[in-house]
Design an enzyme around this catalytic site. Sequence first.
Site, PDB file in Angstrom:
ATOM      1  N   GLU A  32     -42.774 -27.871 -12.026  1.00 55.53           N
ATOM      2  CA  GLU A  32     -42.502 -26.489 -12.689  1.00 55.53           C
ATOM      3  C   GLU A  32     -41.068 -26.087 -12.085  1.00 55.53           C
ATOM      4  O   GLU A  32     -40.574 -26.743 -10.896  1.00 55.53           O
ATOM      5  CB  GLU A  32     -43.691 -25.425 -12.112  1.00 55.53           C
ATOM      6  CG  GLU A  32     -43.747 -25.200 -10.602  1.00 55.53           C
ATOM      7  CD  GLU A  32     -43.994 -24.176 -10.443  1.00 55.53           C
ATOM      8  OE1 GLU A  32     -43.476 -22.888 -10.626  1.00 55.53           O
ATOM      9  OE2 GLU A  32     -45.015 -23.759  -9.314  1.00 55.53           O
ATOM     10  N   LYS A  93     -38.375 -15.214 -14.882  1.00 57.23           N
ATOM     11  CA  LYS A  93     -39.604 -16.003 -14.411  1.00 57.23           C
ATOM     12  C   LYS A  93     -40.689 -15.946 -15.454  1.00 57.23           C
ATOM     13  O   LYS A  93     -41.004 -14.903 -16.128  1.00 57.23           O
ATOM     14  CB  LYS A  93     -40.151 -15.340 -13.290  1.00 57.23           C
ATOM     15  CG  LYS A  93     -41.503 -15.669 -12.837  1.00 57.23           C
ATOM     16  CD  LYS A  93     -42.127 -14.815 -11.586  1.00 57.23           C
ATOM     17  CE  LYS A  93     -43.520 -15.261 -11.620  1.00 57.23           C
ATOM     18  NZ  LYS A  93     -44.085 -14.288 -10.406  1.00 57.23           N
ATOM     19  N   VAL A 113     -46.455 -21.745 -13.368  1.00 56.85           N
ATOM     20  CA  VAL A 113     -47.773 -22.694 -13.221  1.00 56.85           C
ATOM     21  C   VAL A 113     -48.055 -22.626 -14.816  1.00 56.85           C
ATOM     22  O   VAL A 113     -48.278 -23.678 -15.631  1.00 56.85           O
ATOM     23  CB  VAL A 113     -48.704 -22.708 -12.411  1.00 56.85           C
ATOM     24  CG1 VAL A 113     -50.161 -23.412 -12.804  1.00 56.85           C
ATOM     25  CG2 VAL A 113     -48.164 -23.039 -10.963  1.00 56.85           C
ATOM     26  N   ASP A 145     -54.047  -7.300  -9.986  1.00 54.30           N
ATOM     27  CA  ASP A 145     -53.003  -8.209 -10.069  1.00 54.30           C
ATOM     28  C   ASP A 145     -53.593  -9.493 -10.118  1.00 54.30           C
ATOM     29  O   ASP A 145     -53.995 -10.045  -8.767  1.00 54.30           O
ATOM     30  CB  ASP A 145     -52.109  -7.953  -9.067  1.00 54.30           C
ATOM     31  CG  ASP A 145     -50.807  -8.746  -9.157  1.00 54.30           C
ATOM     32  OD1 ASP A 145     -50.860  -9.921  -9.759  1.00 54.30           O
ATOM     33  OD2 ASP A 145     -49.593  -8.664  -8.623  1.00 54.30           O
ATOM     34  N   SER A 147     -53.085 -13.194 -11.451  1.00 52.94           N
ATOM     35  CA  SER A 147     -52.065 -14.187 -12.176  1.00 52.94           C
ATOM     36  C   SER A 147     -52.748 -14.941 -13.258  1.00 52.94           C
ATOM     37  O   SER A 147     -53.875 -15.471 -13.586  1.00 52.94           O
ATOM     38  CB  SER A 147     -51.825 -15.270 -11.118  1.00 52.94           C
ATOM     39  OG  SER A 147     -50.957 -16.243 -11.899  1.00 52.94           O
ATOM     40  N   ALA A 148     -51.682 -14.907 -14.298  1.00 52.30           N
ATOM     41  CA  ALA A 148     -52.133 -15.542 -15.721  1.00 52.30           C
ATOM     42  C   ALA A 148     -52.238 -17.085 -15.347  1.00 52.30           C
ATOM     43  O   ALA A 148     -52.714 -17.835 -16.196  1.00 52.30           O
ATOM     44  CB  ALA A 148     -51.030 -15.295 -16.637  1.00 52.30           C
ATOM     45  N   ASP A 149     -52.014 -17.634 -14.288  1.00 49.27           N
ATOM     46  CA  ASP A 149     -52.139 -19.406 -13.942  1.00 49.27           C
ATOM     47  C   ASP A 149     -53.645 -19.514 -14.155  1.00 49.27           C
ATOM     48  O   ASP A 149     -53.926 -20.385 -14.511  1.00 49.27           O
ATOM     49  CB  ASP A 149     -51.656 -19.418 -12.586  1.00 49.27           C
ATOM     50  CG  ASP A 149     -50.083 -19.383 -12.396  1.00 49.27           C
ATOM     51  OD1 ASP A 149     -49.438 -19.310 -13.333  1.00 49.27           O
ATOM     52  OD2 ASP A 149     -49.853 -19.596 -11.209  1.00 49.27           O
ATOM     53  N   LYS A 166     -52.012 -19.754  -1.720  1.00 44.99           N
ATOM     54  CA  LYS A 166     -51.429 -19.228  -0.470  1.00 44.99           C
ATOM     55  C   LYS A 166     -52.263 -17.812  -0.043  1.00 44.99           C
ATOM     56  O   LYS A 166     -52.833 -17.353  -0.824  1.00 44.99           O
ATOM     57  CB  LYS A 166     -50.068 -18.507  -0.634  1.00 44.99           C
ATOM     58  CG  LYS A 166     -49.172 -19.776  -0.646  1.00 44.99           C
ATOM     59  CD  LYS A 166     -47.565 -19.016  -0.445  1.00 44.99           C
ATOM     60  CE  LYS A 166     -46.606 -20.077  -0.269  1.00 44.99           C
ATOM     61  NZ  LYS A 166     -45.343 -20.194  -1.155  1.00 44.99           N
TER      62      LYS A 166
HETATM   63  N1  PSU Z   1     -47.250 -19.616  -5.282  1.00 41.43           N
HETATM   64  C1  PSU Z   1     -46.298 -20.383  -4.308  1.00 41.43           C
HETATM   65  N2  PSU Z   1     -45.201 -20.706  -4.672  1.00 41.43           N
HETATM   66  C2  PSU Z   1     -44.657 -20.252  -6.094  1.00 41.43           C
HETATM   67  C3  PSU Z   1     -45.508 -19.796  -6.959  1.00 41.43           C
HETATM   68  C4  PSU Z   1     -46.708 -19.269  -6.546  1.00 41.43           C
HETATM   69  O1  PSU Z   1     -46.857 -20.722  -3.248  1.00 41.43           O
HETATM   70  O2  PSU Z   1     -43.372 -20.531  -6.116  1.00 41.43           O
HETATM   71  C5  PSU Z   1     -44.975 -19.298  -8.284  1.00 41.43           C
HETATM   72  C6  PSU Z   1     -45.334 -20.226  -9.124  1.00 41.43           C
HETATM   73  O3  PSU Z   1     -44.660 -20.642 -10.202  1.00 41.43           O
HETATM   74  C7  PSU Z   1     -46.675 -19.600  -9.874  1.00 41.43           C
HETATM   75  C8  PSU Z   1     -46.188 -18.267  -9.814  1.00 41.43           C
HETATM   76  O4  PSU Z   1     -47.088 -20.088 -10.933  1.00 41.43           O
HETATM   77  O5  PSU Z   1     -45.353 -18.083  -8.449  1.00 41.43           O
HETATM   78  C9  PSU Z   1     -47.435 -17.119  -9.890  1.00 41.43           C
HETATM   79  O6  PSU Z   1     -46.581 -16.114 -10.124  1.00 41.43           O
HETATM   80  P1  PSU Z   1     -47.542 -14.582 -10.555  1.00 41.43           P
HETATM   81  O7  PSU Z   1     -48.430 -14.422  -9.125  1.00 41.43           O
HETATM   82  O8  PSU Z   1     -46.669 -13.511 -11.000  1.00 41.43           O
HETATM   83  O9  PSU Z   1     -48.575 -14.935 -11.809  1.00 41.43           O
HETATM   84 MN    MN Z   2     -49.139 -10.701 -10.873  1.00 43.96          MN
END
Ligand code: PSU
Ligand code: MN
Length: 310
Positions: A32, A93, A113, A145, A147-149, A166
């Site tokens: 990524e 992003k 991701v 909140d 994540s869409a992941d 994390k």
């Molecule tokens: N977690 C990490 N390092 C990162 C990310 C997440 O430890 O760089 C990044 C990844 O690209 C992940 C994104 O897909 O943050 C998730 O963001 P959000 O929580 O806004 O979906």
């Molecule tokens: Mn989010």
Amino acid sequence: MTQSQNTSPLRLRFGAEVAAARAAAAPIVALESTIITHGMPWPQNVETAEIVEDAVRAAGAVPATIAVLEGEIHIGLDAARLRALGQAKGVAKLSRADLAVCLAQRATGATTVAATMICARLAGIEVFATGGIGGVHRGAEDSFDISADLHELAQTPVTVVAAGAKAILDLPKTLEVLETLGVPVIAFGQDAFPAFWSRDSGLRAPLRMDDPAIIAASHRMRVALGLPGGQLIANPIPLADEIPSIDLAPLIAAAQAEAVAQGIKGKAVTPFLLDRLFALSQGRSLSANIALVLNNARLGAAIAKAMTKG
Ligand code: PSU
Ligand code: MN
């Protein structure tokens, strides 16, 4: 090709190395780009991206770093493009919601991701290695909140290798959502779900595997079953690089409090917390972060190789 593919506005730009690997049906590992633009500070972001690509090559596969550059999806970035992206300011992003908009506007963005999984699938790449996935944030019962992941893992058939999630996230809630979505969460070589900088989150992973060939086989089996989603392979950080969670816990709490006090919302939350953690730990978290991404790249390559043998 069908009519709809002929008239599709979408074009993938393959890097030379990836194009050669595709022609030879050689193993490819997707990587990524949000980790480069929003996950690590310059210049370590670019240095890490380069050594991660080298680790994939050394393990016998071809790296495909994915990003959107001026309205085109790039599958594999050459050295100049990687360096330019790593130094660029204000890069978007891109998650699932943003990808089509960025392409239509012919803009540039780094793939999370979720977006990397979408692009990897379009490119026929089945394995993707990264550091940590997004998940359910602490306080999600108020902020919603998530994540869409997580939803991407439920619908896009790519095997994702990460070092768990994390501790800036709520790990029990993250595992619950993955279970609800039917995503296999597979710890590699141990029973515990790893927590990024530390090998053990204190939570048991729902599934365990010890052999990349079996991971490749279960990926295939999902496809054969007609199941749409992918698999999350949770690969613990090497023992020598681990940071005890007790050292990081107060820093995470401090970063979290700052985010709340400053009203950080939406997609700014994860980059804000990562940036504050690097600062609060005086960069201590960074070498561990680099080590675990390398470790994931190697496992990703082993799985990709097993997939081509299948
Ligand atoms: N977690 C990490 N390092 C990162 C990310 C997440 O430890 O760089 C990044 C990844 O690209 C992940 C994104 O897909 O943050 C998730 O963001 P959000 O929580 O806004 O979906
Ligand atoms: Mn989010």
